[in-house]
Enzyme design. Structure first.
Site, PDB file in Angstrom:
ATOM      1  N   GLU A 191       0.755  -1.000   0.327  1.00 25.93           N
ATOM      2  CA  GLU A 191      -0.266   0.128   0.084  1.00 25.93           C
ATOM      3  C   GLU A 191       0.852   1.370  -0.633  1.00 25.93           C
ATOM      4  OE1 GLU A 191      -2.798  -0.240   2.773  1.00 25.93           O
ATOM      5  OE2 GLU A 191      -3.452   2.032   2.210  1.00 25.93           O
ATOM      6  N   ASN A 209      -7.293   1.074   2.743  1.00 19.09           N
ATOM      7  CA  ASN A 209      -7.813   3.167   2.687  1.00 19.09           C
ATOM      8  C   ASN A 209      -6.755   3.464   1.780  1.00 19.09           C
ATOM      9  OD1 ASN A 209      -8.920   1.489   4.733  1.00 19.09           O
ATOM     10  ND2 ASN A 209      -7.157   2.586   6.820  1.00 19.09           N
ATOM     11  N   GLU A 230     -12.374  -2.074   2.290  1.00 21.92           N
ATOM     12  CA  GLU A 230     -13.150  -1.829   3.544  1.00 21.92           C
ATOM     13  C   GLU A 230     -14.195  -1.116   3.583  1.00 21.92           C
ATOM     14  OE1 GLU A 230     -10.243  -1.623   6.584  1.00 21.92           O
ATOM     15  OE2 GLU A 230      -9.436  -3.709   6.630  1.00 21.92           O
ATOM     16  N   GLU A 265      -6.121  -8.953   3.469  1.00 25.38           N
ATOM     17  CA  GLU A 265      -5.206  -8.428   4.801  1.00 25.38           C
ATOM     18  C   GLU A 265      -5.557  -9.135   6.025  1.00 25.38           C
ATOM     19  OE1 GLU A 265      -5.600  -4.776   5.530  1.00 25.38           O
ATOM     20  OE2 GLU A 265      -6.781  -3.812   2.979  1.00 25.38           O
TER      21      GLU A 265
END
Ligand code: AHR
Length: 503
Positions: free
Chosen positions: A27, A72, A173, A292
């Site tokens: 990420e 995110n 998410e 994850e």
């Protein structure tokens, strides 16, 4: 001495161990990309700025598919910022991690890096601040050969061949209130279905992952999966699971049994997916992308690392740089055991993350790269878990935990590769003070010998590998493993993870 007994029989299998179980996750977060895989000034950097020492460690780790670019981060990401002339790429606010994204690395660079490490690229689209059109755009840029505006842009950027990215995550998410574009299950399910249908109009063979809950602790867990799958069942192939574990309030006993929780989580999501299948009368089965999973001391991020303030947007800050202990690595190895045990339904998984950020590999700018304790169970399991996961008959002495009640002291899983005739057994001893003796009935395998046995353990359960002491913890040969009369016997030290090779 606690005892456990297992019976291995290659005729009884759970399912094939998909190589994608040994995936990971990169990420744009902290120093995962910048000062992690990419550091142009580093002595080992290649012409593209990628650290060769990190490339070597990633290869040694044995990583299959790598999920990118978030997390995110992806829910506010504009993929096109990261392609084209570097000098013209914009610097942007990364709201997820309160950082500045320089966009020096984007899809083209990351695709080149995955080639270097020999991994498959798994791409997540932004369904937080964006939608169907932008997902189609990045798909066109990445996978269309030539002759359209976006495919020709890729070629003009120096990448003649399309990337052929097969597996795509539909956002990240989206049930989490922290997520940019956080939605209800109805809203997200509707958008994910539209996006999936549109992407399949480009290529019906894509493998698509819809977001499950961001953890089993979310208040909407279960209902989220059901509603999202009701909207997307025929459009997607996988539903995601995410889970992180940590030792809380000194309760090592419960922490060591974290895999019990992971087992239950997987089985609940499978049950929910199969419930939707039954209600819809579908012939299709949805599998799990456990994209994850890890040990993560999340309170440290919230308590110490979190960056706030309108004037503070650092580039590649040190975030989520957990340093893992022996106990962490034992739990981590047990989580891999849980994933393999469910190989029939968990057909893809991504260790979150790969470098510096809750990672098996750490780096220092202009300095070394080294293996965390968690590196060892991952690398060994990725190397040895071949063929089919076996249905194990396991009996074990037990202990009482505060979180999960009475659990086995010893946990294990085994794989068997019919092509080579080799069998691997992965074991943990969760006892905090006693070695455990394990006997394994291998008569159904025919005449087998122990060809390798390695254990991760230490008298200091909190020993770690650090910049100052990079090789403090590693694997050691377990010389207790012996074969006699169709039985293997092995002694597992307290709080240990082991891999046993039989041929
Ligand atoms: O892996 C760290 C973060 O954990 C990811 O960005 C997010 O998806 C999850 O909450």
């Amino acid at each position: 001495m606690p005892k456990a007994h297992l019976t291995l029989d290659p005729h009884f299998t759970v399912g094939p161990v998909n190589r994608r179980l040994f995936g990971s996750f990169v990420e744009h977060l902290g120093r995962c990309v910048y000062d992690g895989i990419y550091e142009p000034g580093h002595p080992s950097a290649d012409a593209d700025g990628f650290r060769a020492d990190v490339v070597e460690l990633v290869k040694e780790l044995g990583v299959s598919a790598i999920r990118y670019p978030g997390g995110n981060f992806v829910s506010g990401y504009r993929w096109e910022d990261g392609v084209g002339e570097r000098a013209e790429r914009p610097r942007r606010l990364d709201l997820a991690w309160h950082s500045t994204e320089t966009n020096e690395v984007g899809l083209d660079e990351f695709a080149r890096w995955t080639d270097l490490v020999g991994s498959e690229l798994m791409y997540a689209v932004n369904l937080g601040t964006r939608g169907v059109q932008e997902a189609l755009d990045v798909l066109e840029y990445a996978n269309i050969k030539e002759g359209t505006r976006l495919s020709d842009w890729r070629i003009a950027n120096g990448h003649t061949e399309p990337y052929g990215i097969g597996m795509w995550c539909l956002g990240n998410e989206m049930d989490g209130p922290w997520q940019l574009g956080h939605s209800t299950a109805e809203e997200y399910g509707t958008l994910a279905s539209k996006t999936a249908k549109a992407m399949r109009q480009v290529d019906p063979d894509l493998e698509l992952v819809v977001c499950g809950s961001s953890s089993a602790q979310m208040p909407t867990f279960g209902a989220w999966e059901r509603t999202v799958l009701e909207h997307t069942y025929e459009d997607v192939d996988f539903i995601s699971c995410h889970a992180y574990y940590e030792e809380k309030d000194g309760d090592l006993g419960s922490f060591l049994a974290s895999a019990v929780n992971m087992d239950g989580f997987i089985e609940s999501v499978v049950a929910t997916a199969d419930h939707v299948k039954a209600v819809l009368g579908s012939d299709k089965t949805i599998n799990i992308s456990f994209d994850e999973w890890n040990v993560w001391y999340i309170d440290r991020y919230h308590g110490v690392d979190k960056i706030t303030g309108i004037d503070d947007w650092p580039v590649a800050p040190r975030l989520l740089e957990d340093v893992y202990s022996v106990a962490d690595a034992v739990v981590f190895g047990n989580l891999l055991i849980s994933l393999i045990r469910h190989a029939d339904r968990v057909t893809s998984a991504s260790l979150a993350q790969l470098v510096n950020v809750i990672a098996p590999i750490m780096t220092e700018p202009n300095g070394p790269a080294w293996r965390q304790t968690t590196f060892f169970p991952f690398a060994e399991t990725s190397r040895l878990a071949q063929g089919e996961a076996l249905t194990l008959k396991l009996t074990s002495d037990t202990y009482e935990t505060a979180q999960y009640g009475v659990v086995n002291l010893v946990d294990a899983v085994a794989t068997h590769d019919a092509a080579t005739g080799s069998t691997s057994v992965f074991l943990v001893n969760r006892s905090m003070d006693e070695a455990a003796e394990v006997t394994i009935d291998v008569r159904a395998l025919g005449a087998v010998a122990v060809t390798g046995a390695r254990t991760l353990s230490d008298t200091d359960l909190y020993a770690k590998n650090t910049l100052a002491d990079q090789d403090r913890v590693g694997l050691a040969d377990n010389t207790s493993a012996v074969a006699a009369d169709g039985t293997i016997t092995i002694t597992l030290p307290p709080v240990s993870w082991s891999a046993l090779e039989l041929a």
